[in-house]
Design a protein around this motif. Structure first.
Motif, PDB file in Angstrom:
ATOM      1  N   GLU A 131       0.937  -1.340  -0.135  1.00 25.07           N
ATOM      2  CA  GLU A 131       0.118   0.101   0.123  1.00 25.07           C
ATOM      3  C   GLU A 131       0.982   1.358  -0.059  1.00 25.07           C
ATOM      4  OE1 GLU A 131      -2.540  -0.514   3.346  1.00 25.07           O
ATOM      5  OE2 GLU A 131      -3.869  -1.764   2.332  1.00 25.07           O
ATOM      6  N   ILE A 170       2.137   1.885  -3.489  1.00 23.62           N
ATOM      7  CA  ILE A 170       1.195   2.516  -4.220  1.00 23.62           C
ATOM      8  C   ILE A 170       0.831   3.901  -3.780  1.00 23.62           C
ATOM      9  CG2 ILE A 170      -1.304   2.256  -4.934  1.00 23.62           C
ATOM     10  CD1 ILE A 170      -1.163  -0.894  -4.212  1.00 23.62           C
ATOM     11  N   LEU A 171       0.794   4.230  -2.654  1.00 23.49           N
ATOM     12  CA  LEU A 171       0.725   5.743  -2.197  1.00 23.49           C
ATOM     13  C   LEU A 171       1.860   6.554  -2.743  1.00 23.49           C
ATOM     14  CD1 LEU A 171      -0.767   5.059   1.258  1.00 23.49           C
ATOM     15  CD2 LEU A 171      -1.807   6.032  -0.601  1.00 23.49           C
ATOM     16  N   GLY A 177       3.389   6.339  -5.621  1.00 27.42           N
ATOM     17  CA  GLY A 177       3.218   6.380  -6.990  1.00 27.42           C
ATOM     18  C   GLY A 177       4.179   5.550  -7.630  1.00 27.42           C
ATOM     19  N   THR A 212       2.511   0.708 -11.125  1.00 26.11           N
ATOM     20  CA  THR A 212       1.609   0.918 -12.251  1.00 26.11           C
ATOM     21  C   THR A 212       0.781  -0.287 -12.688  1.00 26.11           C
ATOM     22  OG1 THR A 212       3.559   0.298 -14.026  1.00 26.11           O
ATOM     23  CG2 THR A 212       2.895   2.771 -13.335  1.00 26.11           C
ATOM     24  N   THR A 228      -1.292   3.259 -10.371  1.00 24.16           N
ATOM     25  CA  THR A 228      -2.569   2.881  -9.649  1.00 24.16           C
ATOM     26  C   THR A 228      -2.717   3.602  -8.350  1.00 24.16           C
ATOM     27  OG1 THR A 228      -3.516   0.755  -9.097  1.00 24.16           O
ATOM     28  CG2 THR A 228      -1.250   0.992  -8.505  1.00 24.16           C
ATOM     29  N   SER A 229      -3.851   3.320  -7.792  1.00 22.80           N
ATOM     30  CA  SER A 229      -4.201   3.933  -6.271  1.00 22.80           C
ATOM     31  C   SER A 229      -4.733   2.601  -5.673  1.00 22.80           C
ATOM     32  CB  SER A 229      -5.506   4.989  -6.313  1.00 22.80           C
ATOM     33  OG  SER A 229      -6.526   4.317  -6.780  1.00 22.80           O
ATOM     34  N   THR A 230      -4.782   2.745  -4.236  1.00 26.76           N
ATOM     35  CA  THR A 230      -5.037   1.532  -3.371  1.00 26.76           C
ATOM     36  C   THR A 230      -6.226   1.022  -3.285  1.00 26.76           C
ATOM     37  OG1 THR A 230      -5.588   3.288  -1.657  1.00 26.76           O
ATOM     38  CG2 THR A 230      -3.185   2.588  -1.470  1.00 26.76           C
ATOM     39  N   ASP A 250      -7.791   0.601  -6.337  1.00 29.39           N
ATOM     40  CA  ASP A 250      -7.707  -0.428  -7.827  1.00 29.39           C
ATOM     41  C   ASP A 250      -7.505  -1.853  -7.761  1.00 29.39           C
ATOM     42  OD1 ASP A 250      -7.964   2.161  -8.927  1.00 29.39           O
ATOM     43  OD2 ASP A 250      -6.009   2.429  -9.550  1.00 29.39           O
TER      44      ASP A 250
END
Length: 250
Positions: A29, A32-33, A35, A38, A44-46, A48
């Motif tokens: 996580e 992802i946060l 950045g 992908t 992507t974001s948490t 997705d």
């Protein structure tokens, strides 16, 4: 590294990364946060979701490949063995030493190399994602060597080695270098580097007028040679694999 889910349903990206062994779900996580992840080329974001084995997931631009049976081996390479997967001259390779290990038919490859005359720790795996990160200069997983040279290096030359040299193929970069002891005209040196050129340590000492008698690698990142005897190999434990991932910033 991604194992497709049997029912074809999508999952949260952090869950896929966690199951693949890239990071814990909480650490995934964070990736992802930040950045760094992908899906099909899009950050992507948490929240997705993705389909493992179908969508292309990457961390720091490196694709996480599907592989249901990842293997990791630590090997103590003896002198006279080639550190490649095969040799056209028919000389023994590090893979020959794994013939009795529980590979379960999975092909592994060596991460980095040791020249024929050098000995010590090698990592063999089929995890291309981890292998790439361990060898990439950006992530700088330290590699530690014990080197015996003659004559005993002077303090001035050890300081020069710490600052790095300019060889014919470029700068070696800084290193941690210390004299462990000496016997007669021989000195035992500990040297830690983060990004190595081909035969960098041997060439560095030769450049400064020293002869390398033995060169033994004892550590790659968080993985140590331990009590492995020359020619012996063992499969890594899950915590050791996680530590190696942590060494590369995951």
């Amino acid at each position: 590294m991604l194992t497709p889910v049997e029912d074809g349903k999508t999952e949260k990206v952090q869950k896929i990364l966690s199951r693949a062994g890239v990071a814990s779900r909480r650490a995934a996580e964070t990736l992802i946060l930040d950045g760094r992840v992908t899906v099909n080329g899009t950050v992507t974001s948490t929240g997705d979701r993705a389909l493992a084995g179908h969508d292309v997931i990457a961390v720091d631009g490196i694709t996480v490949q599907p592989d249901p049976d990842l293997k990791y081996f630590a090997l103590n390479k003896p002198q006279g063995v080639i550190s490649t997967a095969s040799d056209p001259q028919g000389r023994p390779t590090v893979l020959d030493l794994l013939s009795d290990e529980p590979c379960s038919g999975v092909r592994v490859f060596p991460v980095g190399r040791l020249d024929m005359d050098s000995t010590g720790l090698m990592l063999l795996t089929n995890d291309g994602f981890l292998a790439h990160r361990l060898m990439h200069p950006k992530f700088g997983a330290p590699r530690e060597y014990i080197v015996e040279v003659t004559p005993v290096p002077s303090g001035k030359d050890l300081k020069t080695l710490r600052g790095g040299l300019t060889l014919e193929d470029g700068d070696t970069g800084p290193a941690r270098v210390s004299l462990l002891g000496k016997s007669g005209d021989r000195g035992q040196i500990k040297m830690i580097i983060h990004a190595g050129k081909k035969r960098q340590i041997r060439r560095s000492f030769e450049y400064m007028g020293y002869h390398v008698i033995t060169l033994n690698r004892v550590r790659i990142g968080s993985l140590s040679l331990g009590n492995l005897k020359p020619g012996q190999a063992r499969e890594l434990l899950a915590p050791e694999v996680r530590e190696l991932y942590g060494q590369t910033g995951i």
